[in-house]
Design an enzyme around this catalytic site. Structure first.
Site, PDB file in Angstrom:
ATOM      1  N   GLN A  42     101.453  32.511  74.641  1.00 12.34           N
ATOM      2  CA  GLN A  42     102.242  32.705  73.418  1.00 12.34           C
ATOM      3  C   GLN A  42     101.432  32.913  72.135  1.00 12.34           C
ATOM      4  O   GLN A  42     101.743  33.808  71.349  1.00 12.34           O
ATOM      5  CB  GLN A  42     103.189  31.503  73.207  1.00 12.34           C
ATOM      6  CG  GLN A  42     104.100  31.710  72.011  1.00 12.34           C
ATOM      7  CD  GLN A  42     105.012  30.537  71.678  1.00 12.34           C
ATOM      8  OE1 GLN A  42     105.568  30.474  70.603  1.00 12.34           O
ATOM      9  NE2 GLN A  42     105.173  29.602  72.592  1.00 12.34           N
ATOM     10  N   SER A  43     100.412  32.075  71.935  1.00  7.84           N
ATOM     11  CA  SER A  43      99.778  32.070  70.601  1.00  7.84           C
ATOM     12  C   SER A  43      99.175  33.433  70.247  1.00  7.84           C
ATOM     13  O   SER A  43      99.500  34.003  69.196  1.00  7.84           O
ATOM     14  CB  SER A  43      98.701  30.985  70.524  1.00  7.84           C
ATOM     15  OG  SER A  43      97.650  31.281  71.425  1.00  7.84           O
ATOM     16  N   TYR A  82      97.796  23.535  74.982  1.00  3.87           N
ATOM     17  CA  TYR A  82      99.107  24.177  74.888  1.00  3.87           C
ATOM     18  C   TYR A  82      99.834  23.642  73.644  1.00  3.87           C
ATOM     19  O   TYR A  82      99.427  22.638  73.042  1.00  3.87           O
ATOM     20  CB  TYR A  82      99.942  23.884  76.138  1.00  3.87           C
ATOM     21  CG  TYR A  82      99.561  24.749  77.323  1.00  3.87           C
ATOM     22  CD1 TYR A  82      99.921  26.087  77.370  1.00  3.87           C
ATOM     23  CD2 TYR A  82      98.844  24.225  78.392  1.00  3.87           C
ATOM     24  CE1 TYR A  82      99.587  26.877  78.455  1.00  3.87           C
ATOM     25  CE2 TYR A  82      98.506  25.011  79.482  1.00  3.87           C
ATOM     26  CZ  TYR A  82      98.881  26.346  79.514  1.00  3.87           C
ATOM     27  OH  TYR A  82      98.543  27.132  80.578  1.00  3.87           O
ATOM     28  N   GLU A  83     100.916  24.304  73.314  1.00  4.41           N
ATOM     29  CA  GLU A  83     101.714  24.005  72.119  1.00  4.41           C
ATOM     30  C   GLU A  83     101.814  22.516  71.761  1.00  4.41           C
ATOM     31  O   GLU A  83     101.450  22.090  70.677  1.00  4.41           O
ATOM     32  CB  GLU A  83     103.125  24.582  72.321  1.00  4.41           C
ATOM     33  CG  GLU A  83     104.164  24.191  71.290  1.00  4.41           C
ATOM     34  CD  GLU A  83     103.911  24.822  69.926  1.00  4.41           C
ATOM     35  OE1 GLU A  83     103.623  26.012  69.877  1.00  4.41           O
ATOM     36  OE2 GLU A  83     104.012  24.111  68.916  1.00  4.41           O
ATOM     37  N   ASP A  97     101.613  27.377  68.657  1.00  9.08           N
ATOM     38  CA  ASP A  97     101.367  28.706  69.227  1.00  9.08           C
ATOM     39  C   ASP A  97     101.681  29.816  68.230  1.00  9.08           C
ATOM     40  O   ASP A  97     100.798  30.522  67.750  1.00  9.08           O
ATOM     41  CB  ASP A  97     102.231  28.904  70.477  1.00  9.08           C
ATOM     42  CG  ASP A  97     101.641  28.205  71.689  1.00  9.08           C
ATOM     43  OD1 ASP A  97     100.432  27.929  71.679  1.00  9.08           O
ATOM     44  OD2 ASP A  97     102.379  27.948  72.643  1.00  9.08           O
ATOM     45  N   GLY A 145     110.210  16.440  50.374  1.00 12.75           N
ATOM     46  CA  GLY A 145     109.866  16.924  49.034  1.00 12.75           C
ATOM     47  C   GLY A 145     110.373  15.948  47.987  1.00 12.75           C
ATOM     48  O   GLY A 145     110.748  14.813  48.300  1.00 12.75           O
ATOM     49  N   GLY A 146     110.398  16.395  46.747  1.00  9.27           N
ATOM     50  CA  GLY A 146     110.781  15.511  45.659  1.00  9.27           C
ATOM     51  C   GLY A 146     112.286  15.372  45.465  1.00  9.27           C
ATOM     52  O   GLY A 146     112.741  14.582  44.640  1.00  9.27           O
ATOM     53  N   GLN A 147     113.066  16.147  46.213  1.00  8.01           N
ATOM     54  CA  GLN A 147     114.526  16.088  46.083  1.00  8.01           C
ATOM     55  C   GLN A 147     115.089  15.496  47.373  1.00  8.01           C
ATOM     56  O   GLN A 147     115.044  16.158  48.407  1.00  8.01           O
ATOM     57  CB  GLN A 147     115.111  17.496  45.875  1.00  8.01           C
ATOM     58  CG  GLN A 147     114.439  18.315  44.788  1.00  8.01           C
ATOM     59  CD  GLN A 147     114.793  17.847  43.380  1.00  8.01           C
ATOM     60  OE1 GLN A 147     115.691  17.015  43.202  1.00  8.01           O
ATOM     61  NE2 GLN A 147     114.093  18.349  42.388  1.00  8.01           N
TER      62      GLN A 147
HETATM   63  N1  COA Z   1      89.986  40.326  84.404  1.00  6.83           N
HETATM   64  C1  COA Z   1      89.274  39.355  84.989  1.00  6.83           C
HETATM   65  N2  COA Z   1      89.414  38.044  84.683  1.00  6.83           N
HETATM   66  C2  COA Z   1      90.312  37.721  83.737  1.00  6.83           C
HETATM   67  C3  COA Z   1      91.090  38.694  83.073  1.00  6.83           C
HETATM   68  C4  COA Z   1      90.899  40.054  83.442  1.00  6.83           C
HETATM   69  N3  COA Z   1      91.590  41.033  82.869  1.00  6.83           N
HETATM   70  N4  COA Z   1      91.897  38.066  82.203  1.00  6.83           N
HETATM   71  C5  COA Z   1      91.628  36.760  82.311  1.00  6.83           C
HETATM   72  N5  COA Z   1      90.678  36.533  83.224  1.00  6.83           N
HETATM   73  C6  COA Z   1      90.099  35.262  83.631  1.00  6.83           C
HETATM   74  C7  COA Z   1      89.384  34.572  82.510  1.00  6.83           C
HETATM   75  O1  COA Z   1      88.122  35.167  82.299  1.00  6.83           O
HETATM   76  C8  COA Z   1      89.292  33.156  83.063  1.00  6.83           C
HETATM   77  O2  COA Z   1      88.249  33.097  84.008  1.00  6.83           O
HETATM   78  P1  COA Z   1      87.159  31.876  84.039  1.00  6.83           P
HETATM   79  O3  COA Z   1      87.947  30.619  84.096  1.00  6.83           O
HETATM   80  O4  COA Z   1      86.385  32.165  85.298  1.00  6.83           O
HETATM   81  O5  COA Z   1      86.348  31.980  82.813  1.00  6.83           O
HETATM   82  C9  COA Z   1      90.611  33.028  83.846  1.00  6.83           C
HETATM   83  O6  COA Z   1      91.114  34.344  83.960  1.00  6.83           O
HETATM   84  C10 COA Z   1      91.678  32.155  83.257  1.00  6.83           C
HETATM   85  O7  COA Z   1      91.686  32.147  81.853  1.00  6.83           O
HETATM   86  P2  COA Z   1      92.152  30.832  81.057  1.00  6.83           P
HETATM   87  O8  COA Z   1      92.199  31.158  79.615  1.00  6.83           O
HETATM   88  O9  COA Z   1      91.277  29.689  81.462  1.00  6.83           O
HETATM   89  O10 COA Z   1      93.647  30.628  81.613  1.00  6.83           O
HETATM   90  P3  COA Z   1      94.406  29.295  82.026  1.00  6.83           P
HETATM   91  O11 COA Z   1      95.732  29.747  82.503  1.00  6.83           O
HETATM   92  O12 COA Z   1      93.615  28.443  82.932  1.00  6.83           O
HETATM   93  O13 COA Z   1      94.586  28.498  80.635  1.00  6.83           O
HETATM   94  C11 COA Z   1      95.350  28.190  78.374  1.00  6.83           C
HETATM   95  C12 COA Z   1      95.600  28.836  79.731  1.00  6.83           C
HETATM   96  C13 COA Z   1      96.389  28.708  77.410  1.00  6.83           C
HETATM   97  C14 COA Z   1      95.462  26.671  78.495  1.00  6.83           C
HETATM   98  C15 COA Z   1      93.928  28.567  77.872  1.00  6.83           C
HETATM   99  O14 COA Z   1      93.790  29.951  77.915  1.00  6.83           O
HETATM  100  C16 COA Z   1      93.628  28.078  76.473  1.00  6.83           C
HETATM  101  O15 COA Z   1      93.363  26.893  76.233  1.00  6.83           O
HETATM  102  N6  COA Z   1      93.622  28.992  75.489  1.00  6.83           N
HETATM  103  C17 COA Z   1      93.244  28.707  74.122  1.00  6.83           C
HETATM  104  C18 COA Z   1      94.331  27.979  73.379  1.00  6.83           C
HETATM  105  C19 COA Z   1      95.645  28.675  73.414  1.00  6.83           C
HETATM  106  O16 COA Z   1      95.791  29.791  73.000  1.00  6.83           O
HETATM  107  N7  COA Z   1      96.654  27.948  73.879  1.00  6.83           N
HETATM  108  C20 COA Z   1      98.029  28.310  73.755  1.00  6.83           C
HETATM  109  C21 COA Z   1      98.474  29.292  74.691  1.00  6.83           C
HETATM  110  S1  COA Z   1     100.133  29.678  74.279  1.00  6.83           S
END
Ligand code: COA
Length: 415
Positions: free
Chosen positions: A16-17, A137-138, A167, A246-248
């Protein structure tokens, strides 16, 4: 011409973010190229599905006006294609877990080498410090950013809000950073790194609660309901229920039908400037001169009595009647609108804040359009792309591959 029409965005965002950020940029006219893993795509395509095998509303509502290219950026061929995309684009946006792009072989230093004009924008859960490596996450952001500890009823558990301030809120912050960096690039000729941490974004939106934390050192927070109730303050900004912040002073009050309708409530603000109007409306004209009620400081210890009397009146009216009566008198009130009521509100559709979008697989669905209106750059909301829908055109037009090279990349599993 749209405001960002000549800007190419390499969109490595997911969930989402990040997608909320690039969706805004797409609405302002940027060419947003969403990079997704072949055969997999953004995880939200398959999450919370309401129709089997069709991109979820979660995905479609966050990825309007984008093009989708599939690319395995960990394969050799994929890395070559990614390098070319970095050369051709102006902005790269990502919100992977910390270190994911470094592990892929594309740290900021490499990106800068490939394209010194590139603006590289990231969202992470936390900024540098003890939690910088954490996935977030969020709701984690809401908790770590100070929102949860200050939301909820006094004496109750901390509460997370329905508004996605971690997000979507951080997506907005990042978009602001990106357009600022684009403006800077006009003068400097160079790109730069833009980072927004979700904890920081939430805290920025909780600024008034940090204000109160410091005010607490100088005495009780008199506008908080607990002051009038004689409940002592602790060391930290407390949860303040529906107090105005707020103040109100303001509160959520029951309206006619509250016994059966969970949203039959109004927000009512006792703005000092219109106190006399409030007294007349609720049938308490004597409060206009009463020393316990006539001035804002005098009322602070009596807020329960004040809002109790106002609620006796609001309970005789629907939330819309309260609005109709109070608005002409300049009394600030607002109905508690349910999502159903918002979805059916014609004025929001007229302004494009709510839009019906057609999707080839799911049919028509309702979405929130662009909440920011530019007079010279109006937004036309277009459906989200299917997974890899634009792979060939992007490989041809942006990367410059021939048909033969595209076939080879497909055979190698790179796209
Ligand atoms: N080709 C090859 N690999 C890809 C790819 C592509 N097109 N797109 C993604 N990947 C890989 C990434 O390189 C990563 O690999 P690695 O773990 O070997 O480095 C893997 O896919 C997974 O990415 P990741 O971001 O770790 O996904 P996740 O599902 O495990 O985690 C979150 C999701 C949201 C928790 C994490 O991305 C995060 O903390 N993001 C930052 C904060 C954020 O935006 N959070 C809110 C999300 S709404």
């Amino acid at each position: 011409m749209k405001a960002l029409e000549d800007v190419k965005i390499l969109d490595f965002t997911h969930v989402q973010s990040g997608p909320t950020c690039t969706q805004l940029l797409a609405w302002f006219g940027a060419d947003v190229i969403k990079v997704e893993r072949p055969g997999v795509g953004d995880a939200t395509r398959g999450q919370l599905r309401d129709i089997p095998d069709v991109d979820s509303l979660y995905f479609t509502m966050l990825n309007h006006n984008k093009r989708s290219v599939t690319l395995n950026s960990k394969s050799e061929k994929g890395k070559e294609i990614l390098t070319k995309l970095i050369e051709e684009c102006d902005v790269m946006v990502e919100n992977f877990a910390p270190g994911a792009l470094d592990r892929m072989g594309f740290p900021w230093e490499t990106i800068q080498e490939i394209n010194p004009r590139m603006i590289y924008a990231s969202i992470k859960g936390f900024g540098p410090g003890p939690y910088e490596d954490c996935k977030v996450y969020e709701n984690v952001a809401q908790c770590a950013g100070g929102a949860a500890s200050t939301t909820g009823m006094l004496g109750g558990v901390p509460i997370v809000t329905g508004a996605q301030i971690g997000d979507s809120g951080t997506g907005l912050h990042l978009a602001m950073g990106i357009v600022t960096a684009l403006y800077h690039r006009e003068k400097s000729g160079r790109g730069q790194r833009v980072s927004a941490a979700m904890q920081d974004g939430v805290l920025n939106l909780c600024r008034v609660k940090l204000r109160d934390q410091q005010r607490l050192e100088h005495g009780p927070l008199e506008e908080y309901s607990q002051f009038g109730e004689g409940i002592p303050f602790g060391e930290a900004t407390p949860r303040a229920g529906n107090d105005s912040g707020g103040g109100q002073p303001g509160r959520i009050l029951k309206c006619k039908g509250w016994e059966t309708d969970p949203d039959a409530y109004t927000y009512f603000i006792t703005q000092a400037a219109v106190w006399k109007n409030i007294c007349d409306v609720i049938g308490k004209p004597e409060w206009k001169e009463d020393e316990n009620f006539a001035t804002p400081p005098a009322r602070l210890p009596h807020l329960n009595e004040v809002f109790g009397a106002i609620e006796e009146w609001t309970m005789t009216k629907t939330k819309f009647e309260v609005m109709e009566i109070c608005n002409p008198l300049n009394i600030p009130v607002g109905p508690i609108l349910s999502m159903k009521e918002i979805a059916e509100e014609p004025s929001l559709r007229e302004t494009g804040t709510m839009v019906e979008v057609d999707h080839p697989e799911r049919g028509s669905y309702l979405s929130v359009g662009c909440p920011i209106k530019l007079s010279d750059s109006p937004v036309e909301v277009e459906r989200s792309p299917l997974l890899g829908e634009h792979t060939e055109e992007i490989l041809k037009d942006v990367v410059g591959l021939s048909d033969e090279e595209i076939s080879e990349a497909k055979e190698a599993g790179a796209v």
